[in-house]
Design a protein around this motif. Structure first.
Motif, PDB file in Angstrom:
ATOM      1  N   LEU A   1     -10.535  -4.839  -7.571  1.00 39.44           N
ATOM      2  CA  LEU A   1     -10.765  -5.569  -6.319  1.00 39.44           C
ATOM      3  C   LEU A   1     -10.631  -4.643  -5.112  1.00 39.44           C
ATOM      4  CD1 LEU A   1     -11.269  -8.617  -5.906  1.00 39.44           C
ATOM      5  CD2 LEU A   1      -8.881  -8.804  -5.214  1.00 39.44           C
ATOM      6  N   PHE A   2      -9.559  -3.842  -5.086  1.00 40.95           N
ATOM      7  CA  PHE A   2      -9.308  -2.970  -3.936  1.00 40.95           C
ATOM      8  C   PHE A   2     -10.412  -1.923  -3.808  1.00 40.95           C
ATOM      9  CE2 PHE A   2      -4.456  -3.770  -4.063  1.00 40.95           C
ATOM     10  CZ  PHE A   2      -4.635  -4.920  -3.333  1.00 40.95           C
ATOM     11  N   SER A   3     -10.850  -1.417  -4.981  1.00 42.79           N
ATOM     12  CA  SER A   3     -11.871  -0.374  -4.891  1.00 42.79           C
ATOM     13  C   SER A   3     -13.202  -0.998  -4.467  1.00 42.79           C
ATOM     14  CB  SER A   3     -11.979   0.375  -6.222  1.00 42.79           C
ATOM     15  OG  SER A   3     -13.105  -0.033  -6.930  1.00 42.79           O
ATOM     16  N   PHE A   4     -13.451  -2.228  -4.906  1.00 44.82           N
ATOM     17  CA  PHE A   4     -14.653  -2.946  -4.522  1.00 44.82           C
ATOM     18  C   PHE A   4     -14.666  -3.214  -3.016  1.00 44.82           C
ATOM     19  CE2 PHE A   4     -17.397  -6.762  -4.422  1.00 44.82           C
ATOM     20  CZ  PHE A   4     -18.491  -6.239  -5.086  1.00 44.82           C
ATOM     21  N   LEU A   5     -13.496  -3.569  -2.503  1.00 42.82           N
ATOM     22  CA  LEU A   5     -13.398  -3.873  -1.069  1.00 42.82           C
ATOM     23  C   LEU A   5     -13.299  -2.608  -0.223  1.00 42.82           C
ATOM     24  CD1 LEU A   5     -10.922  -6.898  -1.140  1.00 42.82           C
ATOM     25  CD2 LEU A   5     -13.382  -6.956  -0.749  1.00 42.82           C
ATOM     26  N   GLY A   6     -13.256  -1.471  -0.901  1.00 47.44           N
ATOM     27  CA  GLY A   6     -13.216  -0.199  -0.177  1.00 47.44           C
ATOM     28  C   GLY A   6     -11.893   0.079   0.514  1.00 47.44           C
TER      29      GLY A   6
ATOM     30  N   SER B   1       0.016  12.359   3.334  1.00 51.53           N
ATOM     31  CA  SER B   1      -0.841  11.990   2.205  1.00 51.53           C
ATOM     32  C   SER B   1      -0.928  10.486   1.992  1.00 51.53           C
ATOM     33  CB  SER B   1      -0.346  12.668   0.931  1.00 51.53           C
ATOM     34  OG  SER B   1       0.938  12.198   0.618  1.00 51.53           O
ATOM     35  N   VAL B   2       0.139   9.758   2.292  1.00 50.47           N
ATOM     36  CA  VAL B   2       0.073   8.312   2.051  1.00 50.47           C
ATOM     37  C   VAL B   2      -0.203   7.581   3.350  1.00 50.47           C
ATOM     38  CG1 VAL B   2       1.606   8.441   0.072  1.00 50.47           C
ATOM     39  CG2 VAL B   2       2.540   7.916   2.322  1.00 50.47           C
ATOM     40  N   SER B   3      -0.881   6.437   3.184  1.00 51.13           N
ATOM     41  CA  SER B   3      -1.204   5.663   4.381  1.00 51.13           C
ATOM     42  C   SER B   3      -0.506   4.312   4.317  1.00 51.13           C
ATOM     43  CB  SER B   3      -2.717   5.453   4.457  1.00 51.13           C
ATOM     44  OG  SER B   3      -3.112   4.736   3.305  1.00 51.13           O
ATOM     45  N   LEU B   4      -0.560   3.600   5.406  1.00 56.65           N
ATOM     46  CA  LEU B   4       0.056   2.273   5.446  1.00 56.65           C
ATOM     47  C   LEU B   4      -0.603   1.347   4.422  1.00 56.65           C
ATOM     48  CD1 LEU B   4       2.200   0.656   6.969  1.00 56.65           C
ATOM     49  CD2 LEU B   4       0.375  -0.190   8.454  1.00 56.65           C
ATOM     50  N   SER B   5      -1.902   1.544   4.202  1.00 59.32           N
ATOM     51  CA  SER B   5      -2.594   0.643   3.259  1.00 59.32           C
ATOM     52  C   SER B   5      -2.067   0.833   1.839  1.00 59.32           C
ATOM     53  CB  SER B   5      -4.105   0.868   3.304  1.00 59.32           C
ATOM     54  OG  SER B   5      -4.412   2.128   2.748  1.00 59.32           O
ATOM     55  N   ASP B   6      -1.632   2.059   1.496  1.00 65.77           N
ATOM     56  CA  ASP B   6      -1.025   2.266   0.176  1.00 65.77           C
ATOM     57  C   ASP B   6       0.209   1.390   0.028  1.00 65.77           C
ATOM     58  OD1 ASP B   6      -2.862   4.170  -0.654  1.00 65.77           O
ATOM     59  OD2 ASP B   6      -1.757   5.787   0.335  1.00 65.77           O
ATOM     60  N   LEU B   7       1.066   1.440   1.049  1.00 68.94           N
ATOM     61  CA  LEU B   7       2.317   0.670   1.007  1.00 68.94           C
ATOM     62  C   LEU B   7       2.026  -0.826   0.966  1.00 68.94           C
ATOM     63  CD1 LEU B   7       5.443   0.695   1.244  1.00 68.94           C
ATOM     64  CD2 LEU B   7       5.134   0.413   3.699  1.00 68.94           C
ATOM     65  N   LEU B   8       1.130  -1.271   1.861  1.00 70.16           N
ATOM     66  CA  LEU B   8       0.857  -2.710   1.948  1.00 70.16           C
ATOM     67  C   LEU B   8       0.195  -3.239   0.681  1.00 70.16           C
ATOM     68  CD1 LEU B   8      -0.224  -3.182   5.656  1.00 70.16           C
ATOM     69  CD2 LEU B   8       1.975  -3.682   4.566  1.00 70.16           C
ATOM     70  N   SER B   9      -0.715  -2.439   0.100  1.00 75.74           N
ATOM     71  CA  SER B   9      -1.363  -2.926  -1.118  1.00 75.74           C
ATOM     72  C   SER B   9      -0.328  -3.080  -2.229  1.00 75.74           C
ATOM     73  CB  SER B   9      -2.488  -1.984  -1.550  1.00 75.74           C
ATOM     74  OG  SER B   9      -1.942  -0.769  -2.025  1.00 75.74           O
ATOM     75  N   GLY B  10       0.604  -2.136  -2.295  1.00 72.94           N
ATOM     76  CA  GLY B  10       1.673  -2.236  -3.306  1.00 72.94           C
ATOM     77  C   GLY B  10       2.517  -3.477  -3.099  1.00 72.94           C
TER      78      GLY B  10
END
Lengths: 380, 259
Positions: free
Chosen positions: A373-378, A310-319
């Motif tokens: 910002l994150f949602s804007f950048l997709g 369910s979680v991706s690397l982008s979840d971890l990195l964004s955090g």
């Protein structure tokens, strides 16, 4: 030594003539005894039907500052209504006491605070607001220059100070941050368990805990803990140095307080926040696992597998990316509040409080900005 | 100058006093009495234990050995309300002032009155203002400690120490950092209070000019010998002491001896 508790001050009204009243004072007129008869004496002397007041002090055994205060008060009130206060039967001690305290000139303090008109208040507050804004901008500028310089010459950073700060706000915070994360994960899982069971999708508890911890709660909780533990400590520490003129001493030694005090703390803040975030997140996920295994009858392996899907690397990195910014914000606010401290020890407390409040506020505002910002950048 | 009466009960008596920090003896075998109305000065070089002795006398530290009596009572034998009653009869002005930063000077001075008397508020204000006036701070009642100079803080601290008209006043370096005129007026105030009110003063100071003006008796402590090395009238000690170090101290010369 005589027992002071038995001593008493007494008033006795004597002869009343048309234009003067005689009052006998007897006993001890000290701080311990005078309070009992103060109001009575003032009332007696304030009578308007007799103009002058004669105080007979021949019965006074002991007197101290409080007694002189009483005489001064009587003197003042009799004079105010146009009368005269005369003292008779003064002992030598009393007389010298009155001289020491210059009792004729004793006046009640002027306690009226000068009130400023509303327009002035508004003006002063506005100017103060601009001043704070200007100070903040100039602090940010100095800090940027300081960090830039430190980046160019890493040897100029006081690494030993940095390590001490990092240990205090990083390593020492691990147990509490982990516990906090664990409990948060546990609570989220537990609260959502019933709802998920109703829909028969209890497997999603891993998604729930995983995504919320990685993206939001891990970084936020670690940052709030950092603000509460270390932002306040930075402000209090630097504020105390400011009050004790230690910051001035640094300046006169030709050392830049920003370089010396703020930069090591900034570096430490930036280094430890992502690490704390990782611990907080992992502990939260484990907290979720406890609920999944204990009350949802899922196996740990199944929970872990579901989590990985369910979680991706982008979840971890964004955090982690966010947590770096949170670290910068908290350390900068802590240092700025500390350096802005003026004057007294109570100002140090105020600085620590504003460091925590402003730190947490800024973290949450920044988190909101990142979400947009994150949602804007997709990214999500 | 008030000379102390040998027959009267001493206000302060120190017997066989010893002070130690973590096993290191700082002072030992210290004995002296202070009589009513005396201005008693504790002298000595830096680090000889003057402030330590003072802090033991005001009950902040418990003596390692020996007894210190104030008004004939052992502060450490008294408990609860007895101890508080005893402490209310002494006033202490600390070296840095130790004023409460969140209160203005009037509130600082009024605080002891508020806590231990039943005087009405207007009376407390008047008495507090009176105490501030005699230390020359009239007109500064509404100022906060961070708005006044170091010398003013010291004087405000003295006003607060005098708030309850204590029988004994302890002053730690009262005139350090004051200009000579203010310092001299402070000396006059101390003398006036000692003479007219029979207030006993115990003062730690280095100001030689001040010592010769106010001290009725001094004791001198020494770091090496860890005890009192001289006691008596400061002028006599300056001129007649057998101890070279003591004479040098009073004459502001470099000490040549004493190992």
């Amino acid at each position: 030594m005589p027992d002071k508790s038995t001593e008493k001050a007494t008033l006795r009204q004597g002869e009343l003539k048309t234009d003067e009243v005689l009052i006998h004072l007897e006993g001890a007129f000290t701080t311990a005894t005078t309070g009992a008869i103060w109001e009575e004496a003032v009332k007696l002397a304030a009578r308007t039907d007799s103009m002058d007041v004669v105080l007979d002090l021949s019965g006074v055994d002991t007197m101290d500052g409080a007694g002189v205060g009483l005489l001064a008060e009587l003197h003042r009130s009799v004079e105010k209504r146009g009368g005269e206060l005369r003292l008779i039967g003064l002992s030598k001690e009393c007389e010298s006491l009155l001289t020491v305290f210059q009792f004729q000139d004793v006046r009640a303090p002027d306690l009226t605070k000068k009130k400023r008109p509303l327009a002035v208040e508004v003006g002063v507050a506005t100017v103060d607001g601009f001043r704070v804004a200007r100070a903040t901008v100039s602090f940010l500028g100095e800090l940027t220059v300081g960090l830039f310089r430190a980046g160019l010459r890493p040897r100029s950073i006081r690494w030993r100070d940095m390590m001490v700060v990092a240990e205090k706000c990083g390593a020492n915070a691990l147990p509490i941050v982990s516990l906090l994360g664990f409990l948060i994960g546990l609570i989220i899982a537990y609260q959502s368990a019933d709802l998920l069971l109703d829909f028969g999708v209890e497997v999603y508890v891993a998604d729930m805990v995983g995504i919320s911890m990685l993206r939001e709660l891990g970084p936020i909780m670690a940052a709030i803990m950092l603000a509460a533990r270390s932002g306040s400590a930075f402000a209090a520490e630097i504020g105390t140095m400011k009050v004790n003129e230690e910051v001035d001493a640094l300046t006169t030694m030709g050392l830049d307080p920003i370089q010396f005090l703020a930069v090591p703390r900034m570096v430490a803040g930036v280094l430890v926040t992502p690490l704390l975030t990782i611990f907080c997140t992992v502990a939260g996920v484990l907290g979720g696992a406890v609920v999944a295994v204990a009350s949802l009858d899922l196996s740990f392996v199944f929970y872990a597998d579901r989590l990985m899907n369910s979680v991706s690397l982008s979840d971890l990195l964004s955090g982690l990316f966010k947590s770096v910014f949170f670290g910068i914000l908290i350390a900068a606010v802590g240092c700025q509040m500390g350096l802005r401290t003026k004057g007294s020890p109570s100002a140090v407390g105020d600085s620590a409080t504003s460091a925590v409040v402003a730190g947490i506020m800024l973290v949450i505002v920044a988190d909101g900005v990142f979400a947009v910002l994150f949602s804007f950048l997709g990214i999500f | 100058m008030t000379s102390h009466d040998e027959n009267a009960e001493p206000m302060i008596s120190v017997e066989g006093f010893r002070a130690a920090y973590e096993g290191n003896v700082v002072l030992e075998n210290v004995n002296f009495n202070v009589g009513k109305g005396e201005v008693f000065v504790i002298l000595g070089g830096s680090g000889c234990g003057k402030s330590t002795l003072l802090k033991h006398m005001i009950g902040l530290y418990r003596p390692d050995a020996g007894v210190i009596r104030l008004f004939g009572e052992d502060l450490w034998a008294a408990t609860g309300s007895d101890r508080r009653r005893l402490l209310r009869k002494i006033g202490v002005a600390y070296q840095s002032g130790a004023l409460f930063g969140s209160m203005d000077l009037l509130s600082n001075t009024r605080l002891p009155l508020e806590e231990s008397t039943d005087l009405p508020m207007s009376a407390m204000n008047l008495i507090a203002a009176m105490k501030l006036r005699i230390v020359g701070l009239s007109g500064f009642e509404g100022h906060y400690p961070n708005e006044i100079s170091g010398g003013m803080k010291k004087r405000a601290a003295l006003a607060r120490a005098l708030a309850l008209d204590p029988g004994i006043v302890f002053l730690d370096e009262p005139s350090a950092g004051l200009d000579p005129i203010t310092s001299a007026s402070l000396d006059q105030l101390i003398l006036r209070l000692a003479e007219s009110l029979s207030v006993t003063f115990v003062i730690v100071t280095h100001e030689l000019a001040s010592i010769f003006t106010i001290a009725s008796r001094v004791i001198m402590l020494d770091k090496q010998r860890k005890t009192i090395v001289a006691e008596g009238d400061p002028r006599k000690l300056r001129d007649e002491s057998q101890d070279e170090w003591v004479r040098s101290f009073f004459q502001r010369k470099e000490a040549e001896v004493v190992e």
